[in-house]
Design an enzyme around this catalytic site. Sequence first.
Site, PDB file in Angstrom:
ATOM      1  N   PRO A   2       0.817  -1.202   0.000  1.00 35.11           N
ATOM      2  CA  PRO A   2       0.000   0.000   0.000  1.00 35.11           C
ATOM      3  C   PRO A   2       0.859   1.263   0.000  1.00 35.11           C
ATOM      4  O   PRO A   2       1.876   1.350   0.683  1.00 35.11           O
ATOM      5  CB  PRO A   2      -0.807  -0.097   1.282  1.00 35.11           C
ATOM      6  CG  PRO A   2      -0.323  -1.275   2.017  1.00 35.11           C
ATOM      7  CD  PRO A   2       0.719  -1.955   1.229  1.00 35.11           C
ATOM      8  N   PRO A  36      -0.261  -4.317   5.521  1.00 33.22           N
ATOM      9  CA  PRO A  36       0.901  -4.823   6.258  1.00 33.22           C
ATOM     10  C   PRO A  36       1.899  -3.701   6.540  1.00 33.22           C
ATOM     11  O   PRO A  36       2.208  -2.887   5.673  1.00 33.22           O
ATOM     12  CB  PRO A  36       1.497  -5.863   5.313  1.00 33.22           C
ATOM     13  CG  PRO A  36       1.068  -5.416   3.951  1.00 33.22           C
ATOM     14  CD  PRO A  36      -0.276  -4.772   4.130  1.00 33.22           C
ATOM     15  N   ARG A  41       3.825   2.607   2.693  1.00 36.26           N
ATOM     16  CA  ARG A  41       4.632   3.803   2.477  1.00 36.26           C
ATOM     17  C   ARG A  41       3.670   4.984   2.409  1.00 36.26           C
ATOM     18  O   ARG A  41       2.707   4.965   1.636  1.00 36.26           O
ATOM     19  CB  ARG A  41       5.412   3.750   1.161  1.00 36.26           C
ATOM     20  CG  ARG A  41       6.543   2.734   1.157  1.00 36.26           C
ATOM     21  CD  ARG A  41       6.160   1.648   0.172  1.00 36.26           C
ATOM     22  NE  ARG A  41       7.283   0.800  -0.195  1.00 36.26           N
ATOM     23  CZ  ARG A  41       7.463  -0.406   0.300  1.00 36.26           C
ATOM     24  NH1 ARG A  41       6.633  -0.887   1.193  1.00 36.26           N
ATOM     25  NH2 ARG A  41       8.464  -1.142  -0.090  1.00 36.26           N
ATOM     26  N   ARG A  72      -8.797  -7.070  -2.061  1.00 43.12           N
ATOM     27  CA  ARG A  72      -9.608  -6.707  -0.902  1.00 43.12           C
ATOM     28  C   ARG A  72     -11.045  -6.459  -1.371  1.00 43.12           C
ATOM     29  O   ARG A  72     -11.273  -5.826  -2.387  1.00 43.12           O
ATOM     30  CB  ARG A  72      -9.033  -5.483  -0.211  1.00 43.12           C
ATOM     31  CG  ARG A  72      -7.690  -5.772   0.455  1.00 43.12           C
ATOM     32  CD  ARG A  72      -7.052  -4.485   0.939  1.00 43.12           C
ATOM     33  NE  ARG A  72      -5.742  -4.714   1.520  1.00 43.12           N
ATOM     34  CZ  ARG A  72      -4.618  -4.745   0.823  1.00 43.12           C
ATOM     35  NH1 ARG A  72      -4.631  -4.597  -0.491  1.00 43.12           N
ATOM     36  NH2 ARG A  72      -3.469  -4.921   1.428  1.00 43.12           N
TER      37      ARG A  72
END
Length: 135
Positions: A2, A36, A41, A72
């Site tokens: 992400p 996670p 970032r 997701r």
Amino acid sequence: MPHIIVEYSANLEAELDPGRLVDALHAAALATGAMPVGGLRTRAERRDLYRIADGDPENAFVAVLARIGQGRDPETRRRIAETLMAALEAETRAVFATRGLGLTVEVQEIEGTASLKTNNLHERVQARARGPIPS
């Protein structure tokens, strides 16, 4: 992997701490449980050239783009967006009360065909949780 990318109008810097905003959004993203820690970032970029609404120089904006890996479900993506928006609204509450301010959060899936990644952050985060990492 992400990525949270924040853009903000330069006229906000006197009233909004970009570093604090990055920290708040990063923490909010982690709190969702859907990202996670080793892959997250978060960064911000000031925009000096912009025109907002009717062009009033007091108008300002913050746009948050969360780019996430595929897979997701829609409910999770919506929960991520709502969590990030809540953090963004909390960090900009004082500014919102005094001037025109546009806030945007968008969650996009990264199409994986040509998205390449190499990192050792997951392992290092796990190792750091167990104790100091040897040099």
